[in-house]
Design an enzyme around this catalytic site. Structure first.
Site, short mmCIF file in Angstrom:
data_model
loop_
_atom_site.label_atom_id
_atom_site.label_comp_id
_atom_site.label_asym_id
_atom_site.label_seq_id
_atom_site.Cartn_x
_atom_site.Cartn_y
_atom_site.Cartn_z
N ASP A 83 -46.88 -13.01 7.61
CA ASP A 83 -48.10 -13.00 6.81
C ASP A 83 -49.29 -12.88 7.76
OD1 ASP A 83 -48.34 -15.48 7.89
OD2 ASP A 83 -48.14 -16.56 6.00
N GLY A 86 -54.32 -15.27 7.19
CA GLY A 86 -55.51 -15.55 6.38
C GLY A 86 -55.40 -16.88 5.65
N GLN A 212 -56.29 -10.03 -4.31
CA GLN A 212 -56.87 -11.32 -4.67
C GLN A 212 -57.57 -11.18 -6.02
OE1 GLN A 212 -56.47 -14.19 -3.22
NE2 GLN A 212 -55.66 -13.71 -1.20
N GLY A 249 -53.29 -15.52 -3.43
CA GLY A 249 -54.40 -16.31 -3.93
C GLY A 249 -54.03 -17.32 -4.97
N ASP A 296 -41.60 -15.10 -1.14
CA ASP A 296 -41.31 -15.99 -0.02
C ASP A 296 -41.82 -17.36 -0.40
OD1 ASP A 296 -43.90 -16.93 1.56
OD2 ASP A 296 -44.27 -14.90 0.82
N CYS A 334 -22.04 -24.61 -6.52
CA CYS A 334 -22.61 -23.87 -5.39
C CYS A 334 -21.50 -23.42 -4.44
CB CYS A 334 -23.61 -24.76 -4.65
SG CYS A 334 -24.38 -23.95 -3.24
N CYS A 336 -22.13 -22.67 -1.13
CA CYS A 336 -22.65 -22.73 0.24
C CYS A 336 -21.73 -23.53 1.15
CB CYS A 336 -24.07 -23.31 0.26
SG CYS A 336 -24.17 -25.11 0.27
N CYS A 339 -21.80 -27.35 0.44
CA CYS A 339 -21.05 -27.78 -0.75
C CYS A 339 -19.54 -27.61 -0.57
CB CYS A 339 -21.55 -27.05 -1.99
SG CYS A 339 -23.22 -27.60 -2.45
N HIS A 365 -28.10 -25.73 1.75
CA HIS A 365 -27.82 -25.71 0.31
C HIS A 365 -29.00 -25.18 -0.50
CE1 HIS A 365 -26.73 -26.81 -3.72
NE2 HIS A 365 -27.90 -27.41 -3.82
ZN LIG Z 1 -24.57 -25.81 -1.87
#
Ligand SMILES: [Zn+2]
Length: 402
Positions: A83, A86, A212, A249, A296, A334, A336, A339, A365
């Site tokens: 970014d 700003g 903006q 903004g 993001d 999940c 991941c 998990c 996670h």
């Molecule tokens: Zn997970």
């Protein structure tokens, strides 16, 4: 488009493609806190976003440049974003926090200073002078400085330098600010073109303009049209155009989809649209439905370090006493690494014992939860059942508070 069902696409970068809609995890200082870049790739992150302000102050863009750019420096082979700085020069630099933008009681209009603090950031038509949050030293960002820093950082997608305003700024100020951001956008395009031409051997960087205009429809639409048409204006940026657009903004949650809708209405179909700073499940669905492509947010990792866990049945805090003997995963649905291998009881223990592994396991996670949610949104658009996924997912996620 504007059919309310979102859109899919692919952003091509020198470091790989990003299938959209996509969630882009934030690694503010060239690291997603507590997690290896390899693990971020394993959990399905397609790109990461770092922060120009933080990397400018520490370690300095020259060092990142010498390392071969942001991706090489942090051992992330995939696409990267930075970014513009700003937001941070005006928020961290002044001690002003974005969340306080909603708190109109505590701020005077147009005064970007937190209560009880000195005014540490000053905006003028040429740029922003601010005080480092690290050591109190004085610095100045202009559109040209931001472009120079972002070129040295070398991310695939970079953003034009814009002025952060808040919901408490007056309409008159917002109007002036939109005009200032437009003038800065012209300077960013000109400097980006100059720096790109001066280093023809470097991987091409894509520059996104930032829209903006706060909560005002006419300002948002005018700001968007202005950025889109910049190359048609007589002047130094004639013939230039942005490669994509960021929507930035002050955004009130309840107006998110409406505001994105105004902006998307004015944007070309063939350019990516990035929404800065959202990751709540309802916001993600609303933003995709309104036509945004990438997002993001620092939240999944930030809240993870505070023991807040996303799950299909809503967000909960793993330090609660009820999890002491709970030997199930953080979210049974999940997929991941955390998990698959660790229990709530173990992670509860790590937090109670103040072990830093808690941050790693919970960040893995939470990042996976949001990345996977947006992946499922993308798949649902292709399959034509976005509306069903939205209803089912949000109905469950917000059905109870635990
Ligand atoms: Zn997970």
């Amino acid at each position: 488009m504007a059919d309310g069902a979102g859109r899919t696409g692919t952003i091509h970068t020198p470091h790989g493609d990003i299938d959209t809609p996509a969630f882009v995890p934030v690694g503010t200082k060239a690291t997603v806190k507590a997690v290896l870049p390899e693990t971020m790739a394993d959990l399905g992150a397609q790109a990461v976003l770092a922060n120009a302000y933080h990397l400018y102050l520490q370690p300095g863009p020259d060092i990142v440049d010498e390392a071969g750019g942001l991706g090489a420096f942090m051992n992330w082979p995939g696409p990267t974003f930075t970014d513009s700085g700003g937001f941070q020069v005006l928020s961290l630099g002044s001690g002003f926090r974005k969340v306080l933008a909603m708190d109109t009681e505590r701020h005077r209009a147009d005064d970007i200073v937190a209560p009880g603090k000195d005014r540490l950031a000053r905006v003028d038509d040429d740029g922003v002078t601010f005080t480092s949050h690290l050591d109190g030293s004085t610095h100045r960002f202009t559109p040209e400085v931001s472009m120079g820093i972002q070129h040295r950082l070398g991310a695939d997608i970079i953003f034009a330098f814009d002025e952060l305003t808040t919901l408490v700024n007056t309409r008159e100020y917002q109007q002036r600010s939109v005009q200032r951001t437009h003038e800065w956008a012209i300077r960013c395009l000109v400097e980006h073109r100059r720096l790109t031409a001066a280093a023809p051997d470097r991987p091409a960087q894509a520059l996104f303009g930032v829209v903006q205009g706060a909560q005002y429809e006419d300002l948002r639409r005018a700001a968007t049209r202005g950025l889109v048409g910049i190359g048609n204006e007589a002047g130094p940026a004639q013939g230039c155009e942005f490669d994509g657009y960021g929507i930035g903004g002050a955004l009130e949650k309840q107006n998110l989809a409406t505001i994105i809708g105004w902006v998307v209405d004015e944007l070309p179909e063939d350019k990516p649209r990035h929404l800065l700073g959202i990751s709540e499940p309802d916001d993600l669905f609303a933003a995709v439905a309104a036509g945004a492509d990438t997002f993001d947010c620092v939240s999944p990792s930030r809240v993870a370090r505070n023991a807040a866990i996303y799950s299909a049945d809503g967000r909960y805090n793993i330090t609660g006493a009820r999890y002491r003997r709970d030997f199930t995963p953080l979210d049974p649905e999940c997929d991941c690494h955390t998990c698959a291998h660790y229990t709530r009881a173990y992670i509860h223990h790590l937090f109670k014992a103040k072990e830093i592994l808690s941050a790693t396991l919970c960040t893995i996670h939470n990042e996976r939860f949001i990345v996977r949610l947006v992946d499922r949104i993308r798949t649902s658009i292709g399959a034509g059942d976005f509306a069903e996924l939205r209803e089912e997912t949000l109905g469950r996620y917000y059905s109870k508070s635990s």
